[in-house]
Write a protein that holds these residues in place. Structure first.
Motif, mmCIF file in Angstrom:
data_model
loop_
_atom_site.group_PDB
_atom_site.id
_atom_site.type_symbol
_atom_site.label_atom_id
_atom_site.label_comp_id
_atom_site.label_asym_id
_atom_site.label_seq_id
_atom_site.Cartn_x
_atom_site.Cartn_y
_atom_site.Cartn_z
ATOM 1 N N THR A 106 0.857 -1.185 0.000
ATOM 2 C CA THR A 106 0.000 0.000 0.000
ATOM 3 C C THR A 106 0.891 1.232 0.000
ATOM 4 O OG1 THR A 106 -1.678 -1.196 1.281
ATOM 5 C CG2 THR A 106 -1.887 1.214 1.158
ATOM 6 N N VAL A 107 0.772 2.031 -1.051
ATOM 7 C CA VAL A 107 1.566 3.249 -1.182
ATOM 8 C C VAL A 107 0.698 4.443 -0.798
ATOM 9 C CG1 VAL A 107 2.920 4.708 -2.719
ATOM 10 C CG2 VAL A 107 2.914 2.214 -3.041
ATOM 11 N N LEU A 108 1.145 5.187 0.196
ATOM 12 C CA LEU A 108 0.453 6.399 0.622
ATOM 13 C C LEU A 108 1.139 7.613 0.011
ATOM 14 C CD1 LEU A 108 -0.458 4.305 2.801
ATOM 15 C CD2 LEU A 108 -0.472 6.177 4.448
ATOM 16 N N ALA A 109 0.351 8.586 -0.433
ATOM 17 C CA ALA A 109 0.919 9.829 -0.958
ATOM 18 C C ALA A 109 -0.146 10.914 -0.927
ATOM 19 C CB ALA A 109 1.431 9.636 -2.377
ATOM 20 N N VAL A 110 0.286 12.131 -0.643
ATOM 21 C CA VAL A 110 -0.607 13.287 -0.630
ATOM 22 C C VAL A 110 -0.579 13.927 -2.017
ATOM 23 C CG1 VAL A 110 -0.967 15.595 0.335
ATOM 24 C CG2 VAL A 110 -0.337 13.690 1.830
ATOM 25 N N TYR A 111 -1.766 14.216 -2.555
ATOM 26 C CA TYR A 111 -1.835 14.735 -3.918
ATOM 27 C C TYR A 111 -2.656 16.023 -3.973
ATOM 28 C CZ TYR A 111 -6.751 13.352 -4.536
ATOM 29 O OH TYR A 111 -8.116 13.253 -4.412
ATOM 30 N N GLY A 112 -2.465 16.749 -5.062
ATOM 31 C CA GLY A 112 -3.360 17.837 -5.398
ATOM 32 C C GLY A 112 -2.912 19.220 -4.997
ATOM 33 N N GLY A 113 -3.613 20.194 -5.554
ATOM 34 C CA GLY A 113 -3.308 21.601 -5.325
ATOM 35 C C GLY A 113 -4.213 22.230 -4.291
ATOM 36 N N GLY A 114 -4.213 23.565 -4.319
ATOM 37 C CA GLY A 114 -5.052 24.317 -3.402
ATOM 38 C C GLY A 114 -4.336 24.825 -2.178
ATOM 39 N N ALA A 115 -3.044 24.500 -2.028
ATOM 40 C CA ALA A 115 -2.311 24.907 -0.822
ATOM 41 C C ALA A 115 -1.004 25.620 -1.163
ATOM 42 C CB ALA A 115 -2.028 23.698 0.056
ATOM 43 N N SER A 116 -0.858 26.078 -2.394
ATOM 44 C CA SER A 116 0.344 26.793 -2.844
ATOM 45 C C SER A 116 1.621 26.007 -2.536
ATOM 46 C CB SER A 116 0.415 28.184 -2.203
ATOM 47 O OG SER A 116 -0.612 29.008 -2.711
ATOM 48 N N GLN A 117 1.624 24.750 -2.958
ATOM 49 C CA GLN A 117 2.798 23.908 -2.749
ATOM 50 C C GLN A 117 3.638 23.770 -4.011
ATOM 51 O OE1 GLN A 117 1.355 21.008 0.847
ATOM 52 N NE2 GLN A 117 0.498 20.565 -1.151
ATOM 53 N N ALA A 118 3.266 24.521 -5.024
ATOM 54 C CA ALA A 118 4.029 24.636 -6.266
ATOM 55 C C ALA A 118 3.903 23.391 -7.143
ATOM 56 C CB ALA A 118 5.487 24.973 -5.997
ATOM 57 N N ALA A 119 4.421 23.513 -8.358
ATOM 58 C CA ALA A 119 4.158 22.523 -9.401
ATOM 59 C C ALA A 119 4.679 21.129 -9.069
ATOM 60 C CB ALA A 119 4.766 23.005 -10.722
ATOM 61 N N GLN A 120 5.828 21.037 -8.377
ATOM 62 C CA GLN A 120 6.418 19.723 -8.113
ATOM 63 C C GLN A 120 5.850 19.048 -6.872
ATOM 64 O OE1 GLN A 120 10.667 20.474 -8.144
ATOM 65 N NE2 GLN A 120 10.772 20.272 -10.362
ATOM 66 N N HIS A 121 4.838 19.660 -6.255
ATOM 67 C CA HIS A 121 4.200 19.054 -5.087
ATOM 68 C C HIS A 121 2.674 19.073 -5.193
ATOM 69 C CE1 HIS A 121 8.193 20.282 -3.699
ATOM 70 N NE2 HIS A 121 8.102 19.336 -2.787
ATOM 71 N N SER A 122 2.128 19.350 -6.361
ATOM 72 C CA SER A 122 0.683 19.592 -6.469
ATOM 73 C C SER A 122 -0.013 18.773 -7.545
ATOM 74 C CB SER A 122 0.430 21.086 -6.746
ATOM 75 O OG SER A 122 0.921 21.893 -5.711
ATOM 76 N N ASP A 123 0.648 17.794 -8.123
ATOM 77 C CA ASP A 123 0.001 16.999 -9.168
ATOM 78 C C ASP A 123 -1.112 16.124 -8.598
ATOM 79 O OD1 ASP A 123 1.403 17.974 -11.280
ATOM 80 O OD2 ASP A 123 2.400 16.089 -11.802
ATOM 81 N N SER A 124 -2.104 15.912 -9.428
ATOM 82 C CA SER A 124 -3.105 14.870 -9.178
ATOM 83 C C SER A 124 -2.850 13.805 -10.241
ATOM 84 C CB SER A 124 -4.519 15.448 -9.292
ATOM 85 O OG SER A 124 -4.742 16.409 -8.293
ATOM 86 N N ASN A 125 -1.997 12.865 -9.897
ATOM 87 C CA ASN A 125 -1.467 11.958 -10.926
ATOM 88 C C ASN A 125 -2.134 10.586 -10.934
ATOM 89 O OD1 ASN A 125 -0.337 11.258 -8.499
ATOM 90 N ND2 ASN A 125 1.786 11.329 -9.173
ATOM 91 N N HIS A 126 -3.360 10.512 -10.432
ATOM 92 C CA HIS A 126 -4.058 9.235 -10.467
ATOM 93 C C HIS A 126 -4.272 8.696 -11.884
ATOM 94 C CE1 HIS A 126 -6.972 12.567 -9.687
ATOM 95 N NE2 HIS A 126 -7.591 12.050 -10.722
ATOM 96 N N PRO A 127 -4.436 9.541 -12.933
ATOM 97 C CA PRO A 127 -4.603 8.956 -14.266
ATOM 98 C C PRO A 127 -3.407 8.107 -14.710
ATOM 99 C CG PRO A 127 -5.352 11.227 -14.283
ATOM 100 C CD PRO A 127 -4.656 11.008 -12.972
ATOM 101 N N VAL A 128 -2.191 8.525 -14.351
ATOM 102 C CA VAL A 128 -1.001 7.745 -14.706
ATOM 103 C C VAL A 128 -1.062 6.367 -14.061
ATOM 104 C CG1 VAL A 128 1.512 7.659 -14.559
ATOM 105 C CG2 VAL A 128 0.364 9.848 -14.947
ATOM 106 N N LEU A 129 -1.470 6.327 -12.797
ATOM 107 C CA LEU A 129 -1.544 5.060 -12.078
ATOM 108 C C LEU A 129 -2.690 4.194 -12.591
ATOM 109 C CD1 LEU A 129 -0.992 6.609 -8.536
ATOM 110 C CD2 LEU A 129 0.686 5.301 -9.867
#
Length: 328
Positions: free
Chosen positions: A112-135
């Protein structure tokens, strides 16, 4: 029922599952420090043999997970931000997603891989992807996007007990929300969507982090005489296609709300399912509310302009729910 925060529910699930099975181990970036609070107290409770910080090297972390699972451990990996999954993608895409098939079912990989995703918190481009489509496209892993504390706990416990790799994606904007969580043992089956709000005129199909914006949009639409149904998909792989189609059959219209970039988004897949299996029920085109095909900006005002919100959903729903049509 007990009121708990989203992050607290995840933390409770981790404590319970590690206490349940001594072969369950946790490692990842800053799991001891517990930057997000989800791994708080686990090192003290279970010791450094089962809870370990790792170097910031996701390729190594992903490879370790595959090796440990193949050796008989039940593995929980924390990648911190979902963008970091990209740098561990060789082991994820070529081993984690494929080894059960390539060994003829001889190897189970309970990861089980845990990871925080998404924007809305001004965490910039390298910390804000919603990359579920790739998975979603890997074809060998589950992809979970719980939107409530109860689902976060129940789905995480189910994922940890599965012998199939799962990606448990935590929306960065949901960590502090409160909700009722069932007392005692709570397992939520995967692949079952939830009707959050019943409605007659349009189905608002929400993916993970978009649940709050969708709920706010439904309230605004109600003031305009549009009765919106809300369906929370809960998981993307497996995807509850029957529930999606059933909702569209009830309402005749659909707006899919997804924080991923528009091209090849989960919203695109869900829209395709509706077109394939629910076309005869549609009274209007399927609409998608997504992120433009760009990286998430850092500046709060620029990020807000890109991030899907309730007004975007209201506009999309209103465009296919003209007054004369919803009265029909």
């Amino acid at each position: 029922m007990t009121r708990k925060r989203y992050t607290q529910a995840i933390n409770e699930a981790l404590h319970e599952e590690m206490a349940r099975d001594p072969k369950t181990i946790l490692f990842g970036e800053d799991v001891a420090l517990a930057v997000f609070g989800d791994t708080r107290g686990l090192l003290a409770a279970f010791g450094p043999e089962r809870v370990r910080n790792t170097p910031i090297c996701e390729a190594t972390i992903a490879g370790m997970a595959v090796g440990a699972a193949a050796a008989g451990y039940r593995v929980i990996v924390h990648m911190l931000f979902s963008n970091f999954i990209y740098t561990g993608f060789d082991a994820i895409a070529n081993q984690m997603a494929k080894l059960r098939l390539m060994t003829g079912g001889q190897i189970d990989l309970p990861i089980t891989v845990l990871a925080v995703y998404g924007g809305g918190a001004s965490q910039a481009a390298q910390h804000s992807d919603s990359n579920h489509p790739v998975l979603m496209n890997l074809g060998g892993v589950d992809v979970l996007v719980p939107a409530t504390p109860a689902d976060a706990k129940g789905m995480l416990k189910t994922a940890i007990r599965n012998n199939r790799p799962s990606f448990f994606l935590q929306a960065s904007g949901l960590g502090a929300i409160n909700g009722d969580v069932p007392d005692g043992e709570h397992l939520q089956p995967l692949g079952r969507a939830a009707v959050v709000r019943e409605g007659r005129h349009v189905s608002l199909i929400s993916v993970g982090s978009m649940i709050r914006a969708t709920q706010n949009a439904a309230k605004q639409l109600e003031k305009n005489g549009i009765d919106a149904e809300i369906l929370d998909v809960r998981s993307l792989i497996p995807l509850d296609e029957d529930a999606i189609v059933a909702s569209v059959v009830r309402t005749g219209r659909a707006v899919v709300v997804d924080e991923a970039r528009d091209s090849c988004s989960a919203a695109s897949q869900i829209a395709a399912v509706i077109a394939d299996k629910g076309f005869s029920a549609l009274r209007a085109p399927v609409k998608r509310v997504t992120v433009d095909n760009m990286s998430m900006p850092y500046a709060p005002n620029a990020e807000a302009a890109v991030f899907p919100n309730a007004d975007d959903i209201v506009r999309a729903a209103s465009s296919i729910c003209q007054p004369e049509s919803v009265q029909a």
